[in-house]
Write an enzyme that holds these catalytic residues in place. Sequence first.
Site, PDB file in Angstrom:
ATOM      1  CD  GLU A  41      -2.148   4.197   3.028  1.00 21.67           C
ATOM      2  OE1 GLU A  41      -1.781   3.527   2.024  1.00 21.67           O
ATOM      3  OE2 GLU A  41      -3.313   4.217   3.422  1.00 21.67           O
ATOM      4  CB  CYS A  60      -2.321   1.752   6.087  1.00 18.07           C
ATOM      5  SG  CYS A  60      -1.862   0.837   4.594  1.00 18.07           S
ATOM      6  CB  CYS A 115      -6.865  -0.332   5.016  1.00 17.88           C
ATOM      7  SG  CYS A 115      -5.145  -0.880   5.032  1.00 17.88           S
ATOM      8  CG  HIS A 159      -2.029  -0.951   1.188  1.00 15.87           C
ATOM      9  ND1 HIS A 159      -3.108  -0.860   2.036  1.00 15.87           N
ATOM     10  CD2 HIS A 159      -2.265  -2.027   0.396  1.00 15.87           C
ATOM     11  CE1 HIS A 159      -3.954  -1.843   1.772  1.00 15.87           C
ATOM     12  NE2 HIS A 159      -3.459  -2.568   0.788  1.00 15.87           N
TER      13      HIS A 159
END
Length: 161
Positions: free
Chosen positions: A62, A93, A90, A60
């Site tokens: 992040e 993260c 999410c 992801h």
Amino acid sequence: MPSPFGVEQDTFFMKEAFAQAQEAFEADEVPIGAIVVNAQGAIIGRGYNQVERRHSQAAHAEMLALDQACQQNKDWRLIGCWVYVTVQPCGMCMAYIQLSRCQGVIYGVESPLFGYHLVDNDAIHSLYKKDIIHIESGLYAAYIAELMKKFFTQKRHNHDT
């Protein structure tokens, strides 16, 4: 406590995260971008979604930005740092952001399906004091929402043909 940088700088940083989201879009990834800014206002990490390319849900935006920031910082603790991300992080993260000791998160648009929601807050915040991390939303939202819409419209169109 809001970001220490002010609205003008926050907008600049979100535009930088948006540029990362555009990189993801060009790579045919869900267009999410993130940056990490240290307490002095310097960008020390950048990332965009690379889940499909890396075949890993851990890729992801992040997570990649935080990893880069830790390398730049030469420490896994990102005390005083802020994460700017185009779409609501999410739960995975958000946990990573908190475990990294970041001070705050600013995101552009909500993710109704996968975003870290208030229901999730108590579970993650119970790891530490509730006031450790500050979350703000809505910055640069119209541009981010348009890019997301364009991406998923193209995906649906390509799937139908």
